[in-house]
Design a protein around this motif. Structure first.
Motif, PDB file in Angstrom:
ATOM      1  N   VAL A   1       0.834  -1.204   0.000  1.00 27.73           N
ATOM      2  CA  VAL A   1       0.000   0.000   0.000  1.00 27.73           C
ATOM      3  C   VAL A   1       0.868   1.253   0.000  1.00 27.73           C
ATOM      4  CG1 VAL A   1      -1.655   1.348   1.344  1.00 27.73           C
ATOM      5  CG2 VAL A   1      -1.964  -1.124   1.104  1.00 27.73           C
ATOM      6  N   ALA A   2       1.909   1.254   0.860  1.00 21.65           N
ATOM      7  CA  ALA A   2       2.807   2.413   0.931  1.00 21.65           C
ATOM      8  C   ALA A   2       3.500   2.648  -0.406  1.00 21.65           C
ATOM      9  CB  ALA A   2       3.842   2.208   2.030  1.00 21.65           C
ATOM     10  N   GLY A   3       3.908   1.556  -1.065  1.00 18.88           N
ATOM     11  CA  GLY A   3       4.572   1.675  -2.362  1.00 18.88           C
ATOM     12  C   GLY A   3       3.685   2.319  -3.405  1.00 18.88           C
ATOM     13  N   PHE A   4       2.409   1.894  -3.451  1.00 21.64           N
ATOM     14  CA  PHE A   4       1.484   2.465  -4.427  1.00 21.64           C
ATOM     15  C   PHE A   4       1.170   3.931  -4.114  1.00 21.64           C
ATOM     16  CE2 PHE A   4       0.347  -2.032  -5.419  1.00 21.64           C
ATOM     17  CZ  PHE A   4       0.636  -1.973  -6.778  1.00 21.64           C
ATOM     18  N   ILE A   5       1.109   4.258  -2.829  1.00 24.89           N
ATOM     19  CA  ILE A   5       0.873   5.660  -2.449  1.00 24.89           C
ATOM     20  C   ILE A   5       2.036   6.537  -2.903  1.00 24.89           C
ATOM     21  CG2 ILE A   5       0.711   7.238  -0.484  1.00 24.89           C
ATOM     22  CD1 ILE A   5      -0.916   5.080   0.958  1.00 24.89           C
ATOM     23  N   ILE A   6       3.257   6.043  -2.707  1.00 25.13           N
ATOM     24  CA  ILE A   6       4.444   6.803  -3.136  1.00 25.13           C
ATOM     25  C   ILE A   6       4.427   7.001  -4.642  1.00 25.13           C
ATOM     26  CG2 ILE A   6       6.972   6.750  -3.317  1.00 25.13           C
ATOM     27  CD1 ILE A   6       6.987   5.291  -0.604  1.00 25.13           C
ATOM     28  N   CYS A   7       4.078   5.954  -5.375  1.00 26.90           N
ATOM     29  CA  CYS A   7       4.003   6.056  -6.844  1.00 26.90           C
ATOM     30  C   CYS A   7       2.943   7.073  -7.266  1.00 26.90           C
ATOM     31  CB  CYS A   7       3.682   4.689  -7.447  1.00 26.90           C
ATOM     32  SG  CYS A   7       5.061   3.513  -7.397  1.00 26.90           S
ATOM     33  N   ALA A   8       1.805   7.062  -6.582  1.00 21.74           N
ATOM     34  CA  ALA A   8       0.735   8.003  -6.914  1.00 21.74           C
ATOM     35  C   ALA A   8       1.161   9.441  -6.637  1.00 21.74           C
ATOM     36  CB  ALA A   8      -0.520   7.659  -6.110  1.00 21.74           C
ATOM     37  N   VAL A   9       1.823   9.634  -5.503  1.00 16.63           N
ATOM     38  CA  VAL A   9       2.316  10.973  -5.168  1.00 16.63           C
ATOM     39  C   VAL A   9       3.303  11.458  -6.221  1.00 16.63           C
ATOM     40  CG1 VAL A   9       3.719  12.285  -3.525  1.00 16.63           C
ATOM     41  CG2 VAL A   9       1.917  10.759  -2.690  1.00 16.63           C
ATOM     42  N   ALA A  10       4.231  10.549  -6.599  1.00 13.43           N
ATOM     43  CA  ALA A  10       5.240  10.924  -7.602  1.00 13.43           C
ATOM     44  C   ALA A  10       4.604  11.235  -8.952  1.00 13.43           C
ATOM     45  CB  ALA A  10       6.256   9.788  -7.743  1.00 13.43           C
ATOM     46  N   ALA A  11       3.525  10.536  -9.278  1.00 12.32           N
ATOM     47  CA  ALA A  11       2.893  10.721 -10.582  1.00 12.32           C
ATOM     48  C   ALA A  11       2.015  11.972 -10.655  1.00 12.32           C
ATOM     49  CB  ALA A  11       2.064   9.488 -10.934  1.00 12.32           C
ATOM     50  N   TYR A  12       1.346  12.322  -9.548  1.00 12.26           N
ATOM     51  CA  TYR A  12       0.333  13.383  -9.622  1.00 12.26           C
ATOM     52  C   TYR A  12       0.710  14.689  -8.912  1.00 12.26           C
ATOM     53  CZ  TYR A  12      -2.603   9.681 -11.454  1.00 12.26           C
ATOM     54  OH  TYR A  12      -3.114   8.670 -12.216  1.00 12.26           O
ATOM     55  N   VAL A  13       1.740  14.656  -8.072  1.00 15.67           N
ATOM     56  CA  VAL A  13       2.169  15.880  -7.397  1.00 15.67           C
ATOM     57  C   VAL A  13       3.306  16.512  -8.197  1.00 15.67           C
ATOM     58  CG1 VAL A  13       3.198  16.837  -5.296  1.00 15.67           C
ATOM     59  CG2 VAL A  13       1.465  15.023  -5.134  1.00 15.67           C
ATOM     60  N   GLU A  14       3.209  17.803  -8.423  1.00 17.50           N
ATOM     61  CA  GLU A  14       4.233  18.492  -9.212  1.00 17.50           C
ATOM     62  C   GLU A  14       5.550  18.528  -8.443  1.00 17.50           C
ATOM     63  OE1 GLU A  14       4.920  22.805 -11.399  1.00 17.50           O
ATOM     64  OE2 GLU A  14       2.898  22.206 -10.775  1.00 17.50           O
ATOM     65  N   MET A  15       6.598  18.049  -9.081  1.00 17.63           N
ATOM     66  CA  MET A  15       7.928  18.022  -8.482  1.00 17.63           C
ATOM     67  C   MET A  15       8.960  17.811  -9.583  1.00 17.63           C
ATOM     68  SD  MET A  15       7.952  14.198  -6.754  1.00 17.63           S
ATOM     69  CE  MET A  15       6.437  14.481  -5.826  1.00 17.63           C
ATOM     70  N   PRO A  16      10.242  18.015  -9.292  1.00 21.40           N
ATOM     71  CA  PRO A  16      11.277  17.788 -10.317  1.00 21.40           C
ATOM     72  C   PRO A  16      11.232  16.360 -10.850  1.00 21.40           C
ATOM     73  CG  PRO A  16      12.191  18.968  -8.444  1.00 21.40           C
ATOM     74  CD  PRO A  16      10.808  18.534  -8.049  1.00 21.40           C
ATOM     75  N   THR A  17      11.512  16.216 -12.153  1.00 21.01           N
ATOM     76  CA  THR A  17      11.468  14.894 -12.788  1.00 21.01           C
ATOM     77  C   THR A  17      12.399  13.909 -12.105  1.00 21.01           C
ATOM     78  OG1 THR A  17      10.962  15.934 -14.913  1.00 21.01           O
ATOM     79  CG2 THR A  17      11.747  13.657 -14.959  1.00 21.01           C
ATOM     80  N   GLY A  18      13.583  14.367 -11.727  1.00 16.65           N
ATOM     81  CA  GLY A  18      14.546  13.480 -11.068  1.00 16.65           C
ATOM     82  C   GLY A  18      13.998  12.917  -9.773  1.00 16.65           C
ATOM     83  N   LEU A  19      13.287  13.758  -9.008  1.00 12.84           N
ATOM     84  CA  LEU A  19      12.705  13.311  -7.747  1.00 12.84           C
ATOM     85  C   LEU A  19      11.576  12.313  -7.993  1.00 12.84           C
ATOM     86  CD1 LEU A  19      12.552  13.451  -4.681  1.00 12.84           C
ATOM     87  CD2 LEU A  19      11.093  15.485  -4.915  1.00 12.84           C
ATOM     88  N   GLN A  20      10.774  12.567  -9.062  1.00 13.16           N
ATOM     89  CA  GLN A  20       9.707  11.632  -9.407  1.00 13.16           C
ATOM     90  C   GLN A  20      10.263  10.250  -9.713  1.00 13.16           C
ATOM     91  OE1 GLN A  20       7.835  13.787 -12.690  1.00 13.16           O
ATOM     92  NE2 GLN A  20       5.940  13.961 -11.486  1.00 13.16           N
ATOM     93  N   ILE A  21      11.308  10.222 -10.529  1.00 12.32           N
ATOM     94  CA  ILE A  21      11.926   8.945 -10.908  1.00 12.32           C
ATOM     95  C   ILE A  21      12.490   8.235  -9.682  1.00 12.32           C
ATOM     96  CG2 ILE A  21      13.818   7.888 -12.196  1.00 12.32           C
ATOM     97  CD1 ILE A  21      13.430  10.111 -14.306  1.00 12.32           C
ATOM     98  N   ALA A  22      13.130   9.011  -8.794  1.00 13.17           N
ATOM     99  CA  ALA A  22      13.726   8.427  -7.591  1.00 13.17           C
ATOM    100  C   ALA A  22      12.656   7.826  -6.677  1.00 13.17           C
ATOM    101  CB  ALA A  22      14.529   9.484  -6.837  1.00 13.17           C
ATOM    102  N   LEU A  23      11.537   8.549  -6.514  1.00 10.59           N
ATOM    103  CA  LEU A  23      10.461   8.052  -5.654  1.00 10.59           C
ATOM    104  C   LEU A  23       9.830   6.782  -6.222  1.00 10.59           C
ATOM    105  CD1 LEU A  23       8.638  11.339  -4.570  1.00 10.59           C
ATOM    106  CD2 LEU A  23       9.910   9.766  -3.104  1.00 10.59           C
TER     107      LEU A  23
END
Length: 208
Positions: A110-132
């Motif tokens: 569940v935590a993993g999917f939440i992190i993926c959702a946050v990375a996909a839908y919250v605006e942030m640097p691309t590098g941080l999205q990939i890392a998350l």
């Protein structure tokens, strides 16, 4: 089984043989702390050293598990009682391990999917999205491998063709198609493929 009673019996037999906790531990290749835990009822001797322990204490396994000397006429009855008690303990241990599988696997997934959702839908640097996303995927996969290892060791799988109960290897378990804890595997006894269900013990027991 009454661990307190068994512990006192071990202590009594040890003293009868003129052994200290340290000397008994040395003969068994374990720590004297382990012997102390047996004698205070905090733990039980591992099945792998029970026969050697009984030999040193001049008793048999039934007497050890009963926590007292057994007369010949009641030996068979006590043996059956001890076997039933041991089976129940093994089943409960396996049940606890399978609960642990869920306690580890479900929250991490569940935590993993939440992190993926946050990375996909919250605006942030691309590098941080990939890392998350990479972190979340590594976490999910790692926990999945650990969870399968727990499931593989707890209990048995029952072949639906010949009803043999066996423990497959880790990779046989991991790579098998599955629905929950039912896995499609080849039986080592009859050689047939079937959807094998998880069971708690080698004999008749609850299906998981």
């Amino acid at each position: 089984m009454d661990q307190i009673k068994i512990g006192k019996f071990i202590a009594s037999c040890r003293k009868e043989q003129g052994l200290t906790q340290a000397s008994l531990a040395e003969k068994l290749g374990i720590s004297d702390r382990a012997v102390s835990k047996w004698e205070t009822g905090k733990s039980m001797p591992d099945s792998g050293i029970m026969l050697e322990l009984c030999e040193l204490l001049k008793i048999n396994v039934n007497e050890l598990l009963s926590g007292e000397r057994i007369m010949a006429e009641s030996f068979d009855k006590r043996a059956e009682e001890n076997l039933i008690a041991m089976r129940r303990e093994v089943e409960e241990k396996n049940r606890q391990m399978l609960r642990m599988e869920y306690l580890i696997g479900a929250p991490a997934t569940v935590a993993g999917f939440i992190i993926c959702a946050v990375a996909a839908y919250v605006e942030m640097p691309t590098g941080l999205q990939i890392a998350l996303i990479a972190f979340a995927l590594v976490m999910i996969v790692t926990v999945a491998f650990i969870a399968v290892g727990i499931e593989q060791k707890a209990g048995y799988y029952e072949c639906q063709k010949c009803h043999d109960r066996h423990v497959p290897t880790y990779w046989q378990t991991n790579l098998a198609m599955h629905f929950g804890r039912t896995r499609y595997m080849k039986c080592p006894k009859c050689g047939e493929w079937s959807w094998q269900k998880k069971v708690l013990s080698k004999e008749d027991a609850e299906v998981i």
